[in-house]
Design an enzyme around this catalytic site. Structure first.
Site, PDB file in Angstrom:
ATOM      1  CG  HIS A  51       0.130   7.096   5.240  1.00  0.00           C
ATOM      2  ND1 HIS A  51       1.233   7.616   5.881  1.00  0.00           N
ATOM      3  CD2 HIS A  51       0.393   5.777   5.083  1.00  0.00           C
ATOM      4  CE1 HIS A  51       2.111   6.636   6.107  1.00  0.00           C
ATOM      5  NE2 HIS A  51       1.624   5.507   5.637  1.00  0.00           N
TER       6      HIS A  51
ATOM      7  CB  CYS B 221       4.922   2.409   7.553  1.00  0.00           C
ATOM      8  SG  CYS B 221       4.502   3.924   6.674  1.00  0.00           S
ATOM      9  CG  LEU B 222       6.350   1.040   1.478  1.00  0.00           C
ATOM     10  CD1 LEU B 222       5.819   1.314   0.077  1.00  0.00           C
ATOM     11  CD2 LEU B 222       7.473   0.005   1.422  1.00  0.00           C
TER      12      LEU B 222
ATOM     13  CG  HIS C 115      -0.927   1.630   7.242  1.00  0.00           C
ATOM     14  ND1 HIS C 115      -0.024   1.168   8.177  1.00  0.00           N
ATOM     15  CD2 HIS C 115      -0.216   2.438   6.411  1.00  0.00           C
ATOM     16  CE1 HIS C 115       1.171   1.692   7.926  1.00  0.00           C
ATOM     17  NE2 HIS C 115       1.086   2.459   6.856  1.00  0.00           N
ATOM     18  CD  GLU C 116      -1.099   2.676   2.654  1.00  0.00           C
ATOM     19  OE1 GLU C 116      -0.627   3.831   2.628  1.00  0.00           O
ATOM     20  OE2 GLU C 116      -0.411   1.682   2.928  1.00  0.00           O
TER      21      GLU C 116
ATOM     22  N   GLY D  92       0.834  -1.188   0.000  1.00  0.00           N
ATOM     23  CA  GLY D  92       0.000   0.000   0.000  1.00  0.00           C
ATOM     24  C   GLY D  92       0.871   1.241   0.000  1.00  0.00           C
TER      25      GLY D  92
ATOM     26  CD  GLN E 168       3.298   5.967   2.599  1.00  0.00           C
ATOM     27  OE1 GLN E 168       2.368   5.422   2.030  1.00  0.00           O
ATOM     28  NE2 GLN E 168       4.229   5.280   3.238  1.00  0.00           N
TER      29      GLN E 168
HETATM   30 ZN   LIG Z   1       2.461   3.627   5.784  1.00  0.00          ZN
END
Ligand SMILES: [Zn+2]
Length: 179
Positions: free
Chosen positions: A139, A93-94, A135-136, A45, A50
């Protein structure tokens, strides 16, 4: 085009993204770039903030390998209902590489969003997809999974993240300039 993923702590990751007013070619390019960036990372995701874009756009694919790949792009997503009690998943998380912690969220979330054709869609997200969608969406509101953890734990993660970020920047400076 693969975009650079911002790393925590970065101030843009704490900003609230703005709704997309028109699903046009620029949004479709953004979505394509986000998928490319997510698959390359690799991740399941990615949210637009991000990569430094403060628009309410996210991409998901909880089965990123071919041929089971299930790409979903959500524009202006909104959770309309949750059900199934709470479930615990070890999230990463990226933007916070090298870390993963257990987070509790509603097991199932139904999300309403616009697709890349500007059509209103509804998707019942459960399992990993349910976790990833929530989660996204967080963000897009400047929220990160670390916000659900105890304060002391968050502080030590933040210290490690800062150190990693510094090492990353130093490694980059040491690289010869490639033109
Ligand atoms: Zn994340």
């Amino acid at each position: 085009m693969i975009r650079e993923i911002l790393l925590w702590p970065h101030p843009v990751l704490r900003r609230r993204a703005l709704p997309v007013e028109a699903v046009d070619a620029s949004i479709r390019t953004l979505v394509a770039d986000m998928f490319e960036t997510m698959y390359a990372a690799p991740g399941v995701g990615l949210a637009a903030p991000q990569i430094g874009v403060l628009q309410r756009v996210l991409v998901l694919d909880t089965r990123p390998r071919q041929p089971e790949s299930q790409p979903v792009a959500m524009i202006n997503p909104r959770i309309v209902s949750t059900e199934g009690g709470l479930s615990v998943y070890r999230e990463g998380c990226l933007s916070i590489p090298g870390e993963a912690e257990e987070v509790e969220r509603p097991a199932i979330a139904t999300v309403e969003f616009l697709d890349v054709d500007g059509q209103l869609q509804q998707l019942r997200c459960e399992g990993l997809l349910g976790t990833a969608a929530q989660h996204e969406i967080d963000h897009l509101d400047g929220r990160l999974y670390v916000d659900y953890l105890p304060l002391l734990q968050r502080f030590s993660m933040r210290r490690r993240a800062r150190r990693r970020k510094q090492e990353h920047a130093e490694a980059r400076r040491a690289e010869p300039t490639a033109l």
